[in-house]
Design an enzyme around this catalytic site. Structure first.
Site, PDB file in Angstrom:
ATOM      1  N   HIS A  40       7.162  -4.661   3.737  1.00 51.05           N
ATOM      2  CA  HIS A  40       8.117  -5.298   2.812  1.00 51.05           C
ATOM      3  C   HIS A  40       9.554  -4.993   3.239  1.00 51.05           C
ATOM      4  CE1 HIS A  40       4.584  -4.766  -0.026  1.00 51.05           C
ATOM      5  NE2 HIS A  40       4.842  -6.059  -0.157  1.00 51.05           N
ATOM      6  N   ARG A  85      -2.980  -3.090  -0.344  1.00 55.70           N
ATOM      7  CA  ARG A  85      -4.398  -2.807  -0.632  1.00 55.70           C
ATOM      8  C   ARG A  85      -4.957  -1.700   0.267  1.00 55.70           C
ATOM      9  NH1 ARG A  85      -4.371  -8.541  -2.188  1.00 55.70           N
ATOM     10  NH2 ARG A  85      -4.916  -8.574  -4.404  1.00 55.70           N
ATOM     11  N   GLU A 113       4.036 -12.519   7.873  1.00 56.53           N
ATOM     12  CA  GLU A 113       3.033 -13.333   8.582  1.00 56.53           C
ATOM     13  C   GLU A 113       1.632 -12.783   8.369  1.00 56.53           C
ATOM     14  OE1 GLU A 113       4.330 -13.522  12.658  1.00 56.53           O
ATOM     15  OE2 GLU A 113       5.603 -15.266  12.253  1.00 56.53           O
TER      16      GLU A 113
END
Ligand code: PAF
Length: 282
Positions: free
Chosen positions: A37, A189, A150
């Site tokens: 991020h 995750r 991406e």
């Protein structure tokens, strides 16, 4: 860094920036921020005068049996990281702010074709939820640029298609996947994985690389490459959801006429669903 939760305050700051002729880049996120991020934020800062990062765990893009309730929420830590990067605004609306009439009554954005198959096949309604919330964020922030990872390659193509089809005046920018030293693609995750599982998870990147090498060396037997890759994933303890060689820009199944491919993969490790991809040009 301004921390904004309400639409009115957000719009008034955006208006002031527009009137001052400043360009704006948006980085939409669901929080639990990691280096992947932060690389989007760095890219956004390079592109525009002002950077807005949204943190909103969007219920509309989660299926009934998915991890909405358990999705990792680390707002204080996220804000510290964004402040260190000198983000201009972090926008953290509540579910009621984004969906004041509830999800059932919410108008939505569907992006046909490119939303079908791959993650769209395994997670029905997922891309409707993504396209709807991203459209709302585009309307609220009116960014000149918007940065997406991406790693979620199908999501990136869905959003590019949506912006083009709906004439939204934003440049959608894809930013390369950040990886652990092991090659594992960074993802919120990954926090669900034990150390042992993290080792096994690296198989996904290895198998993608093997397939990419085969394509580069001229192997165009796509079906056999896909099947072999799925078997390798199984041998490494992963349960493949899909492993597909697609045309890079349309995500349609690859043909012998193509030279720009993306290899898209999703696999379960226990209950954790991992996705990754590699672009290959031959
Ligand atoms: O990639 C994500 O984190 C989400 O799908 C997004 C783009 C922020 C929309 O909720």
């Amino acid at each position: 860094m301004q921390s904004i939760t309400e639409i009115k305050s957000l719009r008034s700051q955006i208006k002031a920036w527009s009137q001052a002729g400043l360009s704006i880049a948006l980085v939409p996120t669901m929080g639990n921020l990691h280096l992947g991020h932060f690389s989007l934020v760095e890219k956004a800062k390079m592109m525009a005068d002002k950077v807005v990062v949204s943190i909103f765990v969007n219920p509309m893009q989660f299926g009934a049996n998915e991890d909405l309730d358990n999705y990792p929420r680390t707002l204080d830590e996220d804000k510290r990281g964004l402040a260190d990067l000198e983000t201009d605004i972090v926008f953290t609306p509540s579910v009621e702010t984004i969906y004041p009439n509830g999800l059932a009554a919410q108008s939505f954005v569907d992006v046909p074709d490119i939303s079908l198959g791959y993650c769209g096949g395994s997670r029905p309604g997922h891309f409707r939820g993504v396209a709807t919330v991203v459209t709302k964020l585009f309307n609220l922030v009116q960014p000149d640029y918007a940065c997406f990872g991406e790693k979620d390659f199908q999501q990136l193509q869905v959003i590019k298609t949506m912006a083009r089809d709906l004439s939204i005046p934003v440049e959608v920018i894809g930013v390369s996947t950040m990886r652990e030293v092991s090659g594992l693609a960074m993802s919120s995750r990954n926090g669900y994985l034990s150390n042992e599982q993290k080792d096994s998870a690296t198989a996904l990147f290895k198998v993608l690389n093997n397939c990419a090498e085969q394509l580069k060396s001229g192997n165009t037997d796509f079906a056999t490459l896909e099947e072999t890759a799925k078997q390798s994933l199984q041998q490494a303890g992963l349960k493949p959801d899909y492993f597909s060689i697609a045309q890079r820009d349309t995500l349609k199944a690859a043909t012998l006429d193509d030279n720009k491919f993306v290899i898209l993969a999703a696999a379960y490790l226990g209950s954790v669903r991992l996705i990754d991809n590699l672009q290959v040009e031959v």
